[in-house]
Enzyme design. Structure first.
Site, PDB file in Angstrom:
ATOM      1  N   LYS A  31      35.445  34.367  68.919  1.00 51.02           N
ATOM      2  CA  LYS A  31      34.426  35.516  68.459  1.00 51.02           C
ATOM      3  C   LYS A  31      35.111  35.938  67.160  1.00 51.02           C
ATOM      4  CE  LYS A  31      36.609  39.425  70.734  1.00 51.02           C
ATOM      5  NZ  LYS A  31      37.419  39.994  69.761  1.00 51.02           N
ATOM      6  N   THR A  32      36.497  36.169  67.018  1.00 54.44           N
ATOM      7  CA  THR A  32      37.089  36.149  65.734  1.00 54.44           C
ATOM      8  C   THR A  32      37.018  35.377  64.837  1.00 54.44           C
ATOM      9  OG1 THR A  32      38.859  37.507  67.146  1.00 54.44           O
ATOM     10  CG2 THR A  32      39.389  37.281  64.691  1.00 54.44           C
ATOM     11  N   ASP A 215      33.304  44.335  65.827  1.00 54.75           N
ATOM     12  CA  ASP A 215      34.199  43.680  66.808  1.00 54.75           C
ATOM     13  C   ASP A 215      34.288  44.597  68.180  1.00 54.75           C
ATOM     14  OD1 ASP A 215      35.452  41.632  68.273  1.00 54.75           O
ATOM     15  OD2 ASP A 215      37.250  41.824  67.114  1.00 54.75           O
ATOM     16  N   GLU A 216      34.275  43.979  69.430  1.00 52.82           N
ATOM     17  CA  GLU A 216      34.831  44.439  70.483  1.00 52.82           C
ATOM     18  C   GLU A 216      33.515  45.668  70.620  1.00 52.82           C
ATOM     19  OE1 GLU A 216      36.554  43.252  72.644  1.00 52.82           O
ATOM     20  OE2 GLU A 216      38.180  42.258  71.759  1.00 52.82           O
ATOM     21  N   GLN A 246      33.919  42.288  79.675  1.00 55.07           N
ATOM     22  CA  GLN A 246      35.217  42.626  79.380  1.00 55.07           C
ATOM     23  C   GLN A 246      35.347  44.191  78.859  1.00 55.07           C
ATOM     24  OE1 GLN A 246      37.833  39.375  77.281  1.00 55.07           O
ATOM     25  NE2 GLN A 246      35.947  38.697  76.890  1.00 55.07           N
ATOM     26  N   ARG A 600      42.797  35.451  81.334  1.00 56.78           N
ATOM     27  CA  ARG A 600      43.987  35.429  80.714  1.00 56.78           C
ATOM     28  C   ARG A 600      44.658  33.619  80.613  1.00 56.78           C
ATOM     29  NH1 ARG A 600      42.188  37.739  77.034  1.00 56.78           N
ATOM     30  NH2 ARG A 600      40.110  37.915  78.645  1.00 56.78           N
TER      31      ARG A 600
END
Length: 669
Positions: A31-32, A215-216, A246, A600
């Site tokens: 996504k970044t 973002d987020e 998340q 993770r």
């Protein structure tokens, strides 16, 4: 352009620039990269000036990384505003806070200072114990995050405790205003109130902004959602990127339902799903998909990877927490010896910080290097709070919290009786402590010696305050510290000279940062102090350190990170899910926490639990976490608890060899 390096869904997200866009980005889906490539696309292909783009995220670390990536793509420094929500709010307020009847030289108080204010309110009337203090502070934060004013809070409360909190909220906010000070929540709340009360200010910001990226997005609270809507305006040229699976910060106001709210507020909303994972094996992703499918979804997605199936996930059941930690150490040493991996390739993740202690003890015994997340914030250190309070008072003499902190640091014989009389007099005069100190009427309230000592102190503060408006901030700070004899005071009050030297070194570091910011950005002292309040120097230092050991951290801290090999420990009922999380909404968040932990891992994942665990000096029987039963049982391997899988002879030999090798290393040292 970099589009040919993106997958089709990522490319579509970059190209979509007309109308609102929700990018539903699964864990590890890049996504970044989408956000940073889109910023370049907007500038080079859409002709939007960099200063007309705002990108917002939640942490200083994420903002720095995003800015670095954009600069690398553009091959130059650019003027895109990439910041946290709080920095964006600060930027807005630094320009327009006067419209809300504040002065530009406002202070930002950290949570500890805000607690001191609440304590001060209690001392003027009813006494507040620590539990009530935390409740009031949390409740006030909740109200602010939900755009609820003190008057509205008073109308909504339905029990005595909440009514008291609303009463304190009203007095607390009035006290903040009288100090010309803000808390962290105000940095979002006040811009929203500013835009709603002053349409001309909002229009100026909307005209300045041509594209907004967030973002987020799943971590936004109601107030942040309103700020995004106001800035986006009717044109709604924005992209928000998030993952409802998340969302793990409900305890600080995050509302994953904001993703669903978008579809209601913007019927023309386009949704693009990023489901290809670039991090993990399909065995790990299959477990994650099965687990999170037990939560309700507005938008369904399923992660997949082209990395192959990978190793089977293992669930190891041990007798107690000591055996659990020993097994983790055993598995880590064995794997590290067999594959010649680095210690920093491993992570131990847990639900709560108290679980770390036993692993730390064993890691030290076996000389396994490790990095423990968390620690004392740089700005929470006593010496830094002292000097910051001095500097805050220079730029904002109305900051009574700062005044009270440093009035006797170092000692000036301004006793508590003197300060109480000063506070009472200032309250009667509706003045700050600093202002009240100069009034003739105060002399009648104090002894001659106390009044003269107070006058000497405040005149000295006024002298430095005047100089701070035009002189170099670092030089002012250095001279002030020398003038009060702070280093000698540390030597007198610290337990030993080494502690005093270490604390003085922290102050030197603060001064270096003052100097650097002034040179690089030309900021005045007021701007620098507000910048510091939103930037954790220690956080940045820790990020820049080379991570040479096993990472140990909570699941909350692990979000956004990845590791080749992960141990997810304490997979038991009342740990994960937490014993305080038994209602449906809380269980869903706990499941998302487990999902974050699983995703993770890149190559393999081992989950551990104990049959019994010591609590308050007694052993209690533990039950496996319900989340373990929600995994695809045909794709996980259980060991222990009646699900034994026999350990092969070769594995036993490998474990023994690893221990022998460890012993040889210890003997060699």
């Amino acid at each position: 352009m970099q589009l040919n390096e993106l997958n089709p869904q990522q490319q579509a997200a970059v190209r979509h620039t007309q109308g609102p866009l929700l990018v539903l980005a699964g864990a590890g889906s890049g996504k970044t990269r989408v956000i940073t490539t889109k910023i370049m696309w907007l500038i080079r292909q859409q002709g939007i000036a960099p200063e007309q783009i705002i990108a917002v995220t939640f942490t200083n670390k994420a903002a720095r990384e995003m800015k670095a990536r954009v600069n690398a793509l553009m091959q130059k420094q650019n003027e895109v505003l990439i910041s946290t929500f709080h920095h964006l709010g600060l930027t807005i307020l630094q320009r327009d806070i006067k419209a809300l009847a504040y002065k530009n030289n406002f202070s930002i108080l950290d949570p500890q200072d805000c607690q001191s204010l609440l304590k001060e309110l209690g001392q003027k009337g009813e006494k507040i114990n620590a539990d009530l203090l935390n409740f009031y502070q949390g409740q006030i934060s909740f109200w602010k995050n939900n755009l609820i004013t003190p008057d509205q809070a008073m109308q909504q409360v339905d029990d005595e405790k909440s009514e008291e909190a609303a009463y304190f909220y009203d007095r607390y906010q009035s006290l903040l205003k009288s100090y010309n000070a803000l808390d962290f929540d105000d940095l979002i709340l006040l811009p929203v109130q500013l835009f709603k009360a002053h349409p001309e200010v909002l229009m100026r910001w909307q005209n300045k902004l041509r594209y907004l990226l967030v973002d987020e997005y799943q971590d936004t609270n109601y107030c942040q959602y309103e700020l995004v809507k106001l800035l986006a305006g009717k044109q709604a040229t924005f992209t928000v990127v998030g993952d409802d699976d998340q969302s793990i910060y409900a305890w600080r106001g995050a509302r994953p339902e904001n993703l669903a709210q978008l579809a209601q507020d913007y019927p023309q909303l386009t949704v693009i799903k990023l489901e290809q994972n670039y991090r993990s094996s399909n065995a790990i992703l299959s477990a994650a998909n099965h687990l999170i499918a037990h939560n309700p979804h507005v938008f369904n997605k399923k992660l997949w990877s082209d990395k192959g199936r990978g190793q089977t996930l293992r669930i190891i059941v041990t007798q107690d927490e000591q055996k659990e930690a020993e097994r983790v150490v055993s598995e880590l040493l064995k794997h590290q010896f067999q594959h010649r991996t680095a210690y920093q390739d491993y992570a131990v993740l847990y639900r709560s910080n108290h679980q770390a202690k036993i692993f730390e003890t064993l890691f030290r015994q076996h000389q396994i290097p490790y990095q423990l997340s968390g620690g004392t914030s740089f700005f929470s250190r006593a010496e830094i709070k002292d000097i910051m309070s001095y500097l805050r008072l220079l730029v904002n003499p109305r900051d009574d919290a700062a005044f009270l902190r440093i009035a006797n640091v170092p000692r000036r014989e301004l006793g508590s009786n003197t300060l109480q009389k000063l506070s009472h007099y200032a309250q009667q005069r509706h003045a700050s402590l600093f202002q009240a100190s100069f009034e003739v009427g105060l002399a009648q309230q104090l002894t001659e010696n106390s009044y003269q000592r107070l006058q000497k102190f405040t005149r000295w503060l006024g002298y430095f305050s005047e100089r701070s408006q035009k002189e170099n901030p670092a030089l002012i700070a250095r001279e002030l510290i020398a003038d009060i004899g702070y280093e000698q005071w540390l030597l007198e009050t610290c337990s030993d000279k080494r502690t005093a030297a270490r604390r003085m070194q922290n102050i030197e570091e603060l001064i270096d940062w003052l100097q650097r910011l002034q040179q690089e950005q030309g900021k005045n002292l007021s701007d620098i102090l507000n910048h510091f309040m939103l930037s954790d120097i220690l956080e940045k230092q820790n990020e820049e350190k080379t991570q040479l050991g096993v990472s140990m951290m909570t699941l909350h801290a692990a979000k956004g990170l990845e590791f080749p090999y992960v141990f997810l420990v304490g997979m038991e009922e009342n740990i994960l899910p937490h014993y305080n999380s038994q209602d449906n909404a809380s269980l869903e968040e706990e499941r998302r926490l487990a999902y974050v932990g699983i995703t993770r891992a890149q190559k393999w994942l081992i989950m551990t639990l104990a049959k019994r665990r010591k609590r308050h000096s007694e052993f209690v029987i533990c039950e496996p976490s319900r989340f373990l039963q929600e995994l695809p049982q045909n794709e996980v391997q259980w060991e222990g608890h009646g699900f034994e899988t026999k350990i092969s002879e070769s594995e036993r030999k490998a474990t023994g060899t690893a221990y022998l090798n460890q012993l040889r290393q210890l003997l060699a040292k």
